[in-house]
Structures are given as structure tokens and as C-alpha cells.
Design a protein around this motif. Sequence first.
Motif, PDB file in Angstrom:
ATOM      1  N   VAL A  52      20.262  12.044  15.717  1.00 23.35           N
ATOM      2  CA  VAL A  52      19.401  12.577  14.646  1.00 23.35           C
ATOM      3  C   VAL A  52      18.003  11.987  14.781  1.00 23.35           C
ATOM      4  CG1 VAL A  52      19.030  12.693  12.156  1.00 23.35           C
ATOM      5  CG2 VAL A  52      21.347  12.879  13.075  1.00 23.35           C
ATOM      6  N   GLY A  53      16.964  12.856  14.792  1.00 24.73           N
ATOM      7  CA  GLY A  53      15.589  12.388  14.880  1.00 24.73           C
ATOM      8  C   GLY A  53      15.090  12.200  16.294  1.00 24.73           C
ATOM      9  N   ILE A  54      15.949  12.456  17.296  1.00 25.62           N
ATOM     10  CA  ILE A  54      15.561  12.289  18.700  1.00 25.62           C
ATOM     11  C   ILE A  54      15.020  13.611  19.241  1.00 25.62           C
ATOM     12  CG2 ILE A  54      16.423  11.779  21.021  1.00 25.62           C
ATOM     13  CD1 ILE A  54      16.276   9.343  19.244  1.00 25.62           C
ATOM     14  N   ARG A  55      13.973  13.533  20.067  1.00 29.21           N
ATOM     15  CA  ARG A  55      13.415  14.745  20.660  1.00 29.21           C
ATOM     16  C   ARG A  55      14.456  15.427  21.550  1.00 29.21           C
ATOM     17  NH1 ARG A  55       7.917  12.393  23.095  1.00 29.21           N
ATOM     18  NH2 ARG A  55       9.404  12.173  24.785  1.00 29.21           N
ATOM     19  N   ARG A  56      14.397  16.757  21.576  1.00 31.72           N
ATOM     20  CA  ARG A  56      15.371  17.541  22.339  1.00 31.72           C
ATOM     21  C   ARG A  56      15.434  17.118  23.807  1.00 31.72           C
ATOM     22  NH1 ARG A  56      18.917  20.464  19.292  1.00 31.72           N
ATOM     23  NH2 ARG A  56      17.892  21.471  17.561  1.00 31.72           N
ATOM     24  N   ASP A  57      14.270  16.916  24.408  1.00 25.61           N
ATOM     25  CA  ASP A  57      14.239  16.621  25.847  1.00 25.61           C
ATOM     26  C   ASP A  57      14.732  15.215  26.173  1.00 25.61           C
ATOM     27  OD1 ASP A  57      11.931  15.674  24.509  1.00 25.61           O
ATOM     28  OD2 ASP A  57      10.918  15.397  26.419  1.00 25.61           O
TER      29      ASP A  57
ATOM     30  N   VAL B 181      33.645   8.900  30.282  1.00 22.58           N
ATOM     31  CA  VAL B 181      33.211  10.230  30.731  1.00 22.58           C
ATOM     32  C   VAL B 181      33.592  11.287  29.699  1.00 22.58           C
ATOM     33  CG1 VAL B 181      33.526  12.008  32.498  1.00 22.58           C
ATOM     34  CG2 VAL B 181      33.282   9.615  33.182  1.00 22.58           C
ATOM     35  N   GLY B 182      34.813  11.176  29.152  1.00 20.80           N
ATOM     36  CA  GLY B 182      35.272  12.155  28.173  1.00 20.80           C
ATOM     37  C   GLY B 182      34.454  12.131  26.898  1.00 20.80           C
ATOM     38  N   VAL B 183      34.259  10.930  26.333  1.00 15.83           N
ATOM     39  CA  VAL B 183      33.528  10.803  25.066  1.00 15.83           C
ATOM     40  C   VAL B 183      32.106  11.316  25.204  1.00 15.83           C
ATOM     41  CG1 VAL B 183      32.482   9.142  23.475  1.00 15.83           C
ATOM     42  CG2 VAL B 183      34.900   8.950  24.076  1.00 15.83           C
ATOM     43  N   TYR B 184      31.382  10.808  26.200  1.00 18.92           N
ATOM     44  CA  TYR B 184      29.959  11.147  26.286  1.00 18.92           C
ATOM     45  C   TYR B 184      29.718  12.523  26.887  1.00 18.92           C
ATOM     46  CZ  TYR B 184      29.268   6.499  24.626  1.00 18.92           C
ATOM     47  OH  TYR B 184      29.301   5.375  23.831  1.00 18.92           O
ATOM     48  N   GLY B 185      30.692  13.036  27.634  1.00 19.30           N
ATOM     49  CA  GLY B 185      30.594  14.430  28.079  1.00 19.30           C
ATOM     50  C   GLY B 185      30.696  15.380  26.897  1.00 19.30           C
ATOM     51  N   ILE B 186      31.648  15.106  25.988  1.00 21.60           N
ATOM     52  CA  ILE B 186      31.808  15.949  24.795  1.00 21.60           C
ATOM     53  C   ILE B 186      30.606  15.808  23.866  1.00 21.60           C
ATOM     54  CG2 ILE B 186      33.191  16.296  22.713  1.00 21.60           C
ATOM     55  CD1 ILE B 186      35.647  15.538  24.382  1.00 21.60           C
ATOM     56  N   VAL B 187      30.079  14.570  23.731  1.00 23.62           N
ATOM     57  CA  VAL B 187      28.899  14.368  22.892  1.00 23.62           C
ATOM     58  C   VAL B 187      27.717  15.170  23.434  1.00 23.62           C
ATOM     59  CG1 VAL B 187      27.156  12.684  22.187  1.00 23.62           C
ATOM     60  CG2 VAL B 187      29.575  12.125  21.981  1.00 23.62           C
TER      61      VAL B 187
ATOM     62  N   VAL C 215      25.634  17.986  21.221  1.00 20.59           N
ATOM     63  CA  VAL C 215      24.216  17.928  20.840  1.00 20.59           C
ATOM     64  C   VAL C 215      23.401  19.051  21.472  1.00 20.59           C
ATOM     65  CG1 VAL C 215      24.301  15.431  20.476  1.00 20.59           C
ATOM     66  CG2 VAL C 215      23.590  16.319  22.703  1.00 20.59           C
ATOM     67  N   ARG C 216      23.930  19.702  22.514  1.00 20.46           N
ATOM     68  CA  ARG C 216      23.198  20.819  23.125  1.00 20.46           C
ATOM     69  C   ARG C 216      23.790  22.174  22.764  1.00 20.46           C
ATOM     70  NH1 ARG C 216      19.161  18.767  26.335  1.00 20.46           N
ATOM     71  NH2 ARG C 216      18.264  20.779  25.811  1.00 20.46           N
ATOM     72  N   MET C 217      24.842  22.181  21.970  1.00 21.16           N
ATOM     73  CA  MET C 217      25.464  23.445  21.601  1.00 21.16           C
ATOM     74  C   MET C 217      24.503  24.340  20.841  1.00 21.16           C
ATOM     75  SD  MET C 217      28.818  24.182  19.217  1.00 21.16           S
ATOM     76  CE  MET C 217      29.923  23.169  20.196  1.00 21.16           C
ATOM     77  N   ASP C 218      23.672  23.735  19.955  1.00 21.94           N
ATOM     78  CA  ASP C 218      22.745  24.552  19.168  1.00 21.94           C
ATOM     79  C   ASP C 218      21.671  25.170  20.058  1.00 21.94           C
ATOM     80  OD1 ASP C 218      21.697  22.092  19.705  1.00 21.94           O
ATOM     81  OD2 ASP C 218      20.765  21.805  17.750  1.00 21.94           O
ATOM     82  N   ASP C 219      21.226  24.449  21.101  1.00 17.35           N
ATOM     83  CA  ASP C 219      20.251  25.022  22.038  1.00 17.35           C
ATOM     84  C   ASP C 219      20.826  26.235  22.761  1.00 17.35           C
ATOM     85  OD1 ASP C 219      18.354  23.159  21.395  1.00 17.35           O
ATOM     86  OD2 ASP C 219      18.897  21.782  22.996  1.00 17.35           O
ATOM     87  N   PHE C 220      22.071  26.102  23.206  1.00 18.74           N
ATOM     88  CA  PHE C 220      22.734  27.206  23.890  1.00 18.74           C
ATOM     89  C   PHE C 220      22.908  28.387  22.943  1.00 18.74           C
ATOM     90  CE2 PHE C 220      26.729  29.196  25.569  1.00 18.74           C
ATOM     91  CZ  PHE C 220      26.174  29.705  26.732  1.00 18.74           C
TER      92      PHE C 220
ATOM     93  N   TRP D  88      26.101  28.371  13.713  1.00 16.90           N
ATOM     94  CA  TRP D  88      26.835  28.113  12.468  1.00 16.90           C
ATOM     95  C   TRP D  88      27.877  27.015  12.680  1.00 16.90           C
ATOM     96  CZ3 TRP D  88      32.038  28.476  11.344  1.00 16.90           C
ATOM     97  CH2 TRP D  88      32.390  28.401   9.989  1.00 16.90           C
ATOM     98  N   LEU D  89      28.523  27.016  13.859  1.00 21.89           N
ATOM     99  CA  LEU D  89      29.639  26.106  14.121  1.00 21.89           C
ATOM    100  C   LEU D  89      29.192  24.674  14.388  1.00 21.89           C
ATOM    101  CD1 LEU D  89      32.677  25.677  14.734  1.00 21.89           C
ATOM    102  CD2 LEU D  89      32.169  26.323  17.115  1.00 21.89           C
ATOM    103  N   ASP D  90      28.068  24.491  15.094  1.00 21.29           N
ATOM    104  CA  ASP D  90      27.691  23.167  15.609  1.00 21.29           C
ATOM    105  C   ASP D  90      27.640  22.071  14.536  1.00 21.29           C
ATOM    106  OD1 ASP D  90      26.922  21.383  17.685  1.00 21.29           O
ATOM    107  OD2 ASP D  90      24.855  21.547  17.028  1.00 21.29           O
TER     108      ASP D  90
END
Length: 210
Positions: free
Chosen positions: A14-19, A144-150, A154-159, A180-182
Amino acid sequence: IVTDDMAVTAENMVGIRRDRELPIIRAVAIGSLRNKLLILVPVALVLNHFAPWLILPLLMVGALFLCFEGAEKIFHPDHGHSQHKPVTDNHDFEKLEKDRVKGAIKTDFILSAEIIAVSLATIKATSFMVLVFSLVAISIVMTVGVYGIVALLVRMDDFGLRLARSGSPRLQQWGRGLLWLDPRLIRFIAAVGTAAMLMVGGGIFIHGIP
């Protein structure tokens, strides 16, 4: 514990730039893996060999922490969110990123310690090398699992936004659905993570106290 780890890391975006979201997640993942492989796994192996009687008391302390954190999330659900103030200066962005990475790695360290401790108490290996490879494998797969899912969260809304702006009505519908889901999915994971912390903490108490 893993579910709560995902929710905590996603909330830290939260509050972090997209890039900068993915680089920060990568930095936290590297820090998490370093903690597991260089500190937690060696300490767990040393304790298991020289002082196996210490593992259960440490698990109980961890269970107390998990129950406390779970209860705090229930009674203070917005704790810490007011600290996420918007920033505009590049220097402030850099400081915010460093603070978030440090905070996320510190929280992950505690949760990772519980994961390694529970794994150590669960694995019934007679061979030392089997135990070593098991803990290393668990550390890598969990990280790998935790941070791959994270990263996906965080990019689901961009997609979804990209699909919503496409020319196809069907893709636009899928995109609006993802948008709506993210946020609801992240809130759901946070709720499941809280319940998981209480269940794991309580389960450790039940199994640990005669």
C-alpha cells in the motif's frame, strides 16, 4: 502461517509506486530466503542435534506470538494502516521502500521461524542429510510460493485494467471482474490468514501441553 505471510506482504505494498512493487517483492523474497537458509535452518539443525528439548518450548513461544497476532488483527483490524501516508518526493519514496522492505523481512523472519520449527517437529527423518535437504526444500518452496502469489495479487488489478480497456467486450468483462475481485481477494486472504494463525497457535498448544 503461509497465508498470513502472503496477506502481510500484500498489505505492505500500500502506497508503493506501481513500477516498484515487483522489485520490492523480489527484495523481500531474497531477504526471506537468506533468513531461512543462512540463519533459521542452521539454528534449527543445531538445536535439533544438541538441544532437541528446546524445540517444543520455542514452538510454544511461537504459538503464543501467533495467537497474540491473530487476536490483535481481530480487535485492531486497522492497526498500522493509518501510517501509509502518500508520498511525492523521490527521496521519501526511497526511504519508504527501504522501511517497507526492512519491516516485511522482519515480520517474515518471525513467520519463517515458525514454519521451520513446525517443519522440524513434523519431519521424522533418521538421516541428517534427509533432514537438511527437507528443510532447505521447504524453505525454497515456501518462499517462491508465497512471493510468487503476492506478485500475482499486487499486479492483478493492472492486468484487469488492461483487459477492461481492450476492444473485446468479453475481455472487458473479464477485466472488470478482476478489478472487482482483487481487493476482495486480498481481504479474504487476510481473514483466512488470521484464522490460520489462531488455529496453528492453538493446535501447537493442544499438542504441546500434556
